[in-house]
Write an enzyme that holds these catalytic residues in place. Structure first.
Site: not given
Lengths: 362, 362
Positions: B102, B171, B195
């Site tokens: 990511w 992030d 999430k």
């Protein structure tokens, strides 16, 4: 008391759909998981995504061979930016029909794209009480012509698509699947879902597949139709819940007879309200009759105190969210697909009674 | 059979929250309307938006004076583009810590921004089995340092924020509110909500208010933090439903004792699984123990056929979505906030039994 929600969006959803969402909220299709917890890589989701795409194309009389359906985020406002970024590649020059506030917002966002000429080729400003006439003569050196087919605020709508020899882009947000167009005349259609299709948080884009390969390759992923299409709207985690509700609404639309049947019912609903406006001389709507919207009807008594009384009294009678947009004042009735005929009848009856009760106060 | 959902996201939500969403789905707070039909201009929504912002700041120990909370769309992937567009204005040079897939995606999207230098200042590639050490000496001529605090795929997480004399961007998608950081060390935090916070379709951004006024003014509205902040996340129709669920989850987090309490429970849950991995010699996890994630635990038996048997057998036992990411294979257990301790215990017990039953097949 039966409640009817006349909000312009987020808007009313079909009762059957809400009942189903509620019933299966904690256990989607026997998985033991909520739809809110279902993975976008699960067979449950990929199945419903495929079904939603297929239902949408069927309702619009489009083929999967010719058109790609994208389920995106960011609302029509993000499309105001994505459309020119992706489509304005040849002439760097785009044409807009200025039919009201949302067309102006779309133009304003396009003007923020560097090196793009944004031209207003027809307008009904400043009153926006009709839909501008679009006439093209000779070759059109534009990448596309942008139309906002229905004006949520001013209550106008486009009845006949213009004959134009250039790609046609339509913001159909407020009459999406509520008014029947020859959808295959469009090269790209976009719509925020929160009026006619799903809860807020979903944007539908329907685009000609032949255009995708001509689009730039170096755009950021979430701004690139070709990258999003290559990953079938799951380049990242899509709004699973909204796509699920959209699929239920699309099934409901099919069960109601499709877009042309919905337009017929919407005409009937709108007619009930326009008749009261035209026949009582108590209410006013400024729009040229031929251009009146089927889905959004602004009206006023001409007396702002009386308008306020109308809104408050209607609210108490279960007729909710009739307050007009701040740009117009007065009242606005939004009669999208999910508003039943009985809701329009209830509003009509209320308007007639209110006009009687307050005839002296005008 | 009790079902536990170990998916990496969209992920499990607290049972209490799902029950409340279901109970009030067709009538939100006595309005007679569904939360799916509530206007983003209604008092019901503006109230819950304010509550959600306040709860989030409270949980992060941040003040409203110093930080702005934005509820956006487009996922972390759109943030990969928005962060450099808004923040890389002085040096046009940004620093990334490459801690896995990511982080690489974030870098790849940043590289699509014209005239921006994107530099990887630390990496744990290609194995990503530890979190890279970040050391800064001397003045740092970067607009910001970007960190991906937890790696959903490789199962690493950052335990101690680096001391760096430049703006810090994080992030936090996969350990958001699940691992306790000194959040005020960040200048900008973003997280996809699917999430730890809400259903897919919501992105949270928490940004220092002092930065907003330094951001460019001519960005497209939906890509501009300052324009979105000026309209309090309602520049256009926000994802009302996701913000509503987020508010319920935030209330639940407060009732559980907040982020430090959640981290303690998450450590306990993760410990149960890591113990089996380390003590049985049947399962393997390649991550350096100090850098192991609390929320995402990849593991394998070292035998792909046996891994497949594990996944299938676990599924039958109600332990769902333990399949590892395609980049790593094997298994992955995601133990976010909403996974109860009992779920981790059930997985631990299953792992022990499976190791016994299949000891010969290794």
């Amino acid at each position: 008391m039966t409640i009817y929600n006349f909000a312009a969006g987020p808007a009313t959803l079909p009762d059957q759909v809400l009942a189903q969402v509620q019933a299966e909220l904690t256990n989607y299709q026997g998985t033991g998981l909520s739809i809110l917890e279902i993975s976008h890589r699960s067979v449950q989701f990929t199945t419903l995504l495929a079904q939603a795409k297929q239902l949408l194309l069927q309702l619009m009389n489009l083929t999967e061979r010719e058109y790609e359906v994208l389920f995106l985020q960011g609302g029509a406002t993000l499309q105001f930016t994505m459309v020119p970024l992706n489509l304005a590649n040849k002439f760097h020059r785009v044409a807009f029909v200025n039919s009201g506030h949302w067309a102006e917002r779309a133009m304003a966002e396009a003007k923020l794209i560097p090196d793009l000429a944004v031209e207003e080729i027809a307008t009904s400003a400043p009153q926006f009480n009709h839909f501008p006439t679009v006439e093209f003569t000779g070759p059109a050196q534009y990448d596309y012509l942008h139309l906002t087919t229905n004006n949520t605020i001013f209550g106008t709508s486009l009845k006949q698509l213009p004959a134009a020899n250039l790609p046609l882009v339509g913001d159909l947000s407020s009459n999406f699947l509520a008014q029947d167009y020859p959808f295959d005349h469009f090269d790209l259609i976009y719509a925020g879902a929160q009026k006619n299709l799903a809860p807020a948080g979903l944007t539908v884009v329907v685009v000609k597949k032949s255009l995708l390969s001509q689009m730039p390759t170096a755009l950021p992923a979430m701004l690139s139709y070709r990258k999003l299409a290559a990953k079938d709207s799951t380049l990242n985690t899509p709004p699973v819940f909204q796509i699920y509700v959209a699929k239920l609404v699309l099934e409901w639309l099919v069960s109601q007879g499709g877009v042309s049947a919905m337009e017929a019912i919407n005409r009937q609903k709108a007619q009930l309200i326009y008749e009261v406006i035209d026949q009582t001389n108590f209410y006013h709507n400024p729009v040229r009759p031929a251009d009146r919207s089927l889905t959004n009807i602004p009206f006023t008594t001409g007396n702002s105190a009386l308008d306020q009384t109308f809104i408050t009294t209607a609210e108490q009678a279960g007729l909710k969210n009739l307050k007009g947009h701040r740009l117009t004042g007065g009242m606005r009735a939004s009669l999208y697909n999910a508003m039943p005929l009985a809701g329009a009848v209830a509003l009509r009856d209320f308007m007639l009674q209110f006009a009687k009760d307050h005839a002296e106060e005008k």
